[in-house]
Design an enzyme around this catalytic site. Sequence first.
Site, mmCIF file in Angstrom:
data_model
loop_
_atom_site.group_PDB
_atom_site.id
_atom_site.type_symbol
_atom_site.label_atom_id
_atom_site.label_comp_id
_atom_site.label_asym_id
_atom_site.label_seq_id
_atom_site.Cartn_x
_atom_site.Cartn_y
_atom_site.Cartn_z
ATOM 1 N N ARG A 1 14.326 12.324 11.071
ATOM 2 C CA ARG A 1 13.931 11.541 9.884
ATOM 3 C C ARG A 1 15.128 11.128 9.048
ATOM 4 N NH1 ARG A 1 8.570 11.176 9.079
ATOM 5 N NH2 ARG A 1 7.300 12.807 9.982
ATOM 6 N N ARG B 1 5.365 5.787 7.526
ATOM 7 C CA ARG B 1 6.332 6.852 7.799
ATOM 8 C C ARG B 1 6.492 7.705 6.544
ATOM 9 N NH1 ARG B 1 7.447 8.161 12.618
ATOM 10 N NH2 ARG B 1 9.389 9.104 11.926
ATOM 11 N N HIS C 1 -1.908 3.101 -1.520
ATOM 12 C CA HIS C 1 -2.592 4.147 -0.766
ATOM 13 C C HIS C 1 -4.098 3.865 -0.821
ATOM 14 C CE1 HIS C 1 -3.259 8.034 1.064
ATOM 15 N NE2 HIS C 1 -4.260 8.184 0.204
ATOM 16 N N ASP D 1 2.106 10.870 -1.749
ATOM 17 C CA ASP D 1 0.945 10.258 -2.421
ATOM 18 C C ASP D 1 0.661 10.864 -3.799
ATOM 19 O OD1 ASP D 1 0.608 8.721 -0.101
ATOM 20 O OD2 ASP D 1 -0.772 10.166 0.785
ATOM 21 N N THR E 1 7.207 9.366 -5.191
ATOM 22 C CA THR E 1 8.030 10.534 -5.511
ATOM 23 C C THR E 1 8.100 11.401 -4.254
ATOM 24 O OG1 THR E 1 6.083 11.693 -6.319
ATOM 25 C CG2 THR E 1 7.421 10.549 -7.971
ATOM 26 N N GLY F 1 0.230 -6.071 8.027
ATOM 27 C CA GLY F 1 0.946 -6.676 6.911
ATOM 28 C C GLY F 1 0.111 -7.532 5.982
ATOM 29 N N ASN G 1 4.124 2.184 -3.585
ATOM 30 C CA ASN G 1 3.309 2.299 -2.372
ATOM 31 C C ASN G 1 1.867 1.964 -2.707
ATOM 32 O OD1 ASN G 1 2.593 3.263 0.337
ATOM 33 N ND2 ASN G 1 1.702 5.043 -0.696
HETATM 34 C C1 GAR Z 1 -3.610 -0.534 3.829
HETATM 35 O O1 GAR Z 1 -4.975 -0.274 3.739
HETATM 36 C C2 GAR Z 1 -2.808 0.496 3.057
HETATM 37 O O2 GAR Z 1 -3.473 0.988 1.931
HETATM 38 C C3 GAR Z 1 -2.643 1.582 4.084
HETATM 39 O O3 GAR Z 1 -2.445 0.924 5.304
HETATM 40 C C4 GAR Z 1 -3.114 -0.337 5.268
HETATM 41 C C5 GAR Z 1 -2.134 -1.392 5.695
HETATM 42 O O4 GAR Z 1 -2.747 -2.624 5.891
HETATM 43 N N1 GAR Z 1 -1.554 2.445 3.747
HETATM 44 C C6 GAR Z 1 -1.529 3.746 3.997
HETATM 45 O O5 GAR Z 1 -2.427 4.321 4.558
HETATM 46 C C7 GAR Z 1 -0.285 4.455 3.524
HETATM 47 N N2 GAR Z 1 -0.415 5.862 3.679
HETATM 48 P P1 GAR Z 1 -1.876 -3.933 5.975
HETATM 49 O O6 GAR Z 1 -0.815 -3.687 7.036
HETATM 50 O O7 GAR Z 1 -2.839 -5.005 6.414
HETATM 51 O O8 GAR Z 1 -1.282 -4.190 4.631
#
Ligand code: GAR
Length: 213
Positions: A62, A88, A106, A142, A138, A12, A104
């Site tokens: 899901r 998810r 990414h 991604d 969407t 988080g 989101n």
């Molecule tokens: C982040 O690097 C985010 O970009 C990635 O997970 C990490 C979460 O870190 N998200 C994805 O890969 C989504 N497909 P955090 O829990 O410390 O924010």
Amino acid sequence: MKSIVILISGRGSNMEAIVRAAIPGARIAAVISNRPNAGGLAFAAAQGIATAVVDHTAYADRAAFDAALAEAIDSHAPDLVVLAGFMRVLTADFVRHYEGRLINIHPSLLPSFTGLHTHKRALEAGVRVHGTTVHFVTAELDCGPIIIQAVVPVMTGDTEESLTARVLAQEHRIFPQAVRWIVEDRVCIDGNIARVSGAGEPGVMISPPPESV
Ligand code: GAR
């Protein structure tokens, strides 16, 4: 005041960056995790933010999980739903329900490296620049309109860990920025392009020189 619900699955740190940004006009109504042991829940609770867990393992499929998740989210009537490390894949129905108010982060320069293990794949591909993207969600994974990206160099000798850390530092800059723009009503979606109004903000951040990261 705009109400925001943030979804997490783990540490988080991006959620924390958004909370700490204390964006004027924004209220973090809740942090919801699909994993009961997500580290970020403790930080949110300590900040006095409502937390909830919708454990995906408790649902048959899901669609059932997404319906329960939407119910938990909608109880806060959010203007914006933020996926901050929410791991998810969401159903098309869920995405449609939040169309235009679901974003989101990414960990790659989309449209390169959709999916998982982006930093490892960037190293294997030998790219010289890598980064991170905040985009509207969407139905196609991604692929939604890009709001902001941050670019980092890939350095000789980088490991997956060093590259991950360099990108993460930029995620903590661009995610609060994207949320701020949306709260200020400065982002509009034009087909597959997200346009940000206001001069001098092209929606790209270049990381500082690597030795200072
Ligand atoms: C982040 O690097 C985010 O970009 C990635 O997970 C990490 C979460 O870190 N998200 C994805 O890969 C989504 N497909 P955090 O829990 O410390 O924010």
